[in-house]
Motif scaffolding. Sequence first.
Motif, short mmCIF file in Angstrom:
data_model
loop_
_atom_site.label_atom_id
_atom_site.label_comp_id
_atom_site.label_asym_id
_atom_site.label_seq_id
_atom_site.Cartn_x
_atom_site.Cartn_y
_atom_site.Cartn_z
N LEU A 168 0.86 -1.19 0.00
CA LEU A 168 0.00 0.00 0.00
C LEU A 168 0.89 1.24 0.00
CD1 LEU A 168 -2.58 -1.12 2.71
CD2 LEU A 168 -2.77 -1.34 0.24
N ILE A 169 0.63 2.16 -0.91
CA ILE A 169 1.43 3.38 -1.03
C ILE A 169 0.51 4.59 -0.88
CG2 ILE A 169 2.99 4.70 -2.50
CD1 ILE A 169 3.69 2.12 -3.94
N ALA A 170 0.82 5.47 0.06
CA ALA A 170 -0.01 6.65 0.31
C ALA A 170 0.87 7.78 0.85
CB ALA A 170 -1.13 6.33 1.29
N GLN A 171 0.29 8.96 0.95
CA GLN A 171 1.05 10.10 1.47
C GLN A 171 1.17 10.06 2.98
OE1 GLN A 171 -1.11 13.39 -0.54
NE2 GLN A 171 0.87 13.98 -1.38
N THR A 172 0.13 9.57 3.65
CA THR A 172 0.17 9.52 5.11
C THR A 172 -0.56 8.28 5.61
OG1 THR A 172 -1.89 10.81 5.29
CG2 THR A 172 0.20 12.03 5.37
N TYR A 173 -0.21 7.86 6.83
CA TYR A 173 -0.91 6.78 7.53
C TYR A 173 -1.08 7.23 8.98
CZ TYR A 173 0.68 3.92 3.60
OH TYR A 173 0.92 3.43 2.34
N ASN A 174 -2.15 6.75 9.61
CA ASN A 174 -2.27 7.02 11.04
C ASN A 174 -1.84 5.79 11.84
OD1 ASN A 174 -4.52 5.21 11.25
ND2 ASN A 174 -5.89 6.84 10.53
N GLU A 175 -1.84 5.92 13.15
CA GLU A 175 -1.36 4.83 14.00
C GLU A 175 -2.27 3.60 13.90
OE1 GLU A 175 1.54 4.67 15.61
OE2 GLU A 175 1.92 6.55 14.56
N TYR A 176 -3.57 3.82 13.62
CA TYR A 176 -4.48 2.70 13.49
C TYR A 176 -4.16 1.86 12.26
CZ TYR A 176 -7.19 5.20 17.02
OH TYR A 176 -7.57 5.82 18.16
N ASP A 177 -3.75 2.54 11.18
CA ASP A 177 -3.35 1.81 9.96
C ASP A 177 -2.18 0.88 10.27
OD1 ASP A 177 -5.23 3.20 8.45
OD2 ASP A 177 -3.81 4.81 7.99
N LYS A 178 -1.17 1.42 10.94
CA LYS A 178 0.03 0.64 11.24
C LYS A 178 -0.31 -0.52 12.17
CE LYS A 178 2.59 5.00 11.05
NZ LYS A 178 3.37 5.97 11.85
N TYR A 179 -1.13 -0.25 13.16
CA TYR A 179 -1.51 -1.30 14.11
C TYR A 179 -2.28 -2.41 13.40
CZ TYR A 179 -3.77 -3.66 18.03
OH TYR A 179 -4.21 -4.61 18.91
N TYR A 191 4.95 8.04 0.36
CA TYR A 191 5.67 8.77 -0.69
C TYR A 191 5.60 10.28 -0.44
CZ TYR A 191 1.34 10.20 -3.12
OH TYR A 191 0.14 10.77 -3.44
N ILE A 192 6.68 10.95 -0.82
CA ILE A 192 6.76 12.41 -0.73
C ILE A 192 7.25 12.93 -2.08
CG2 ILE A 192 7.75 14.38 0.50
CD1 ILE A 192 8.41 12.42 2.79
N LEU A 193 6.48 13.83 -2.68
CA LEU A 193 6.85 14.40 -3.97
C LEU A 193 7.24 15.87 -3.76
CD1 LEU A 193 7.09 14.09 -7.05
CD2 LEU A 193 4.68 14.74 -7.21
N TYR A 194 8.48 16.17 -4.10
CA TYR A 194 8.96 17.54 -3.93
C TYR A 194 8.78 18.34 -5.22
CZ TYR A 194 11.05 15.91 0.42
OH TYR A 194 11.24 15.40 1.68
N ASP A 195 8.79 19.66 -5.08
CA ASP A 195 8.60 20.55 -6.23
C ASP A 195 9.67 20.38 -7.30
OD1 ASP A 195 6.37 21.58 -5.06
OD2 ASP A 195 7.37 23.31 -4.16
N THR A 196 10.81 19.87 -6.90
CA THR A 196 11.92 19.70 -7.85
C THR A 196 11.83 18.36 -8.59
OG1 THR A 196 13.20 18.90 -5.97
CG2 THR A 196 13.51 21.19 -6.62
N ASP A 197 10.63 17.79 -8.62
CA ASP A 197 10.38 16.50 -9.29
C ASP A 197 11.18 15.36 -8.67
OD1 ASP A 197 8.57 17.59 -11.04
OD2 ASP A 197 10.08 18.06 -12.55
N ILE A 198 11.41 15.44 -7.38
CA ILE A 198 12.08 14.36 -6.65
C ILE A 198 11.02 13.58 -5.88
CG2 ILE A 198 13.70 13.79 -4.80
CD1 ILE A 198 15.31 16.23 -5.60
N LEU A 199 11.01 12.28 -6.06
CA LEU A 199 10.05 11.39 -5.39
C LEU A 199 10.80 10.56 -4.36
CD1 LEU A 199 7.19 10.11 -5.18
CD2 LEU A 199 7.97 8.45 -6.89
N ILE A 200 10.35 10.60 -3.12
CA ILE A 200 10.95 9.81 -2.04
C ILE A 200 9.95 8.74 -1.59
CG2 ILE A 200 11.91 9.86 0.30
CD1 ILE A 200 13.63 11.31 -1.72
N ILE A 201 10.40 7.50 -1.51
CA ILE A 201 9.57 6.40 -1.00
C ILE A 201 10.16 5.95 0.33
CG2 ILE A 201 8.69 4.08 -1.39
CD1 ILE A 201 7.57 6.05 -3.36
N GLU A 202 9.33 5.95 1.37
CA GLU A 202 9.81 5.61 2.71
C GLU A 202 9.01 4.42 3.26
OE1 GLU A 202 9.65 7.71 7.15
OE2 GLU A 202 9.45 8.93 5.34
N ASN A 203 9.71 3.43 3.79
CA ASN A 203 9.04 2.26 4.39
C ASN A 203 8.43 2.65 5.74
OD1 ASN A 203 9.75 0.44 2.32
ND2 ASN A 203 11.75 0.09 3.23
#
Length: 214
Positions: free
Chosen positions: A39-50, A64-76
């Motif tokens: 599942l890929i989204a911009q935000t999750y809450n604690e209930y999602d993780k639990y 995922y975080i998309l910056y104005d400089t067209d940089i995409l960051i994917i964080e586990n």
Amino acid sequence: QGLFYLDWLIDHKGDFEILVQKILGKNVKVNWDAPRLILIAQTYNEYDKYAVNRISENIELKKYILYDTDILIIENIALPNIKTTAKKTKKTKISYKKYSVEDHLRGKSDKVIKLFNELQEKILKIDEKIKEKILKRYVAYELDRNFAEVVIQANGLWVHVDISKGEVTDPENKLIDLSEKGHWATGSLKIRVDNIEDIDYCMDIIQQSYENKL
């Protein structure tokens, strides 16, 4: 929603493998040892993780975080429980329940059991190459692909066929089109079987769907 997709995938392995081979080549093999849901989204809450930690080991959350400089960051955010040793990394293999006809018929009336047995016998007599697949929500019949699925209910049967409305002859207009509605079976046309008298008409529809797959 994600669990629905994962459940659908496990119930439709044959259809998925055909799609993969159609796109990537017939020699491609699908490894079903440990299907996972990402599942890929911009935000999750604690209930999602639990919830993910409690439900299963084969679900991953990624942010995922998309910056104005067209940089995409994917964080586990949440990963399956993976046991690691100095020599190797081992993932837990996921086991899925196997179903039987008896599971679907359990608790059903004698009428419904008789209806299913009669329909099952007629379908399997069409061709000795027909395979019967017992899935969680229905019983499917296939050659290389499904041509019919039977959903067993308390008072009767719903029979789905994998053929389009324009390719089937339905003089009594009994087929219901589900192409724009959600449904579990692969066939988007369905017909009701409430009595033994309904079976002959239903079998004519099933026969058309079967021949359409030849």
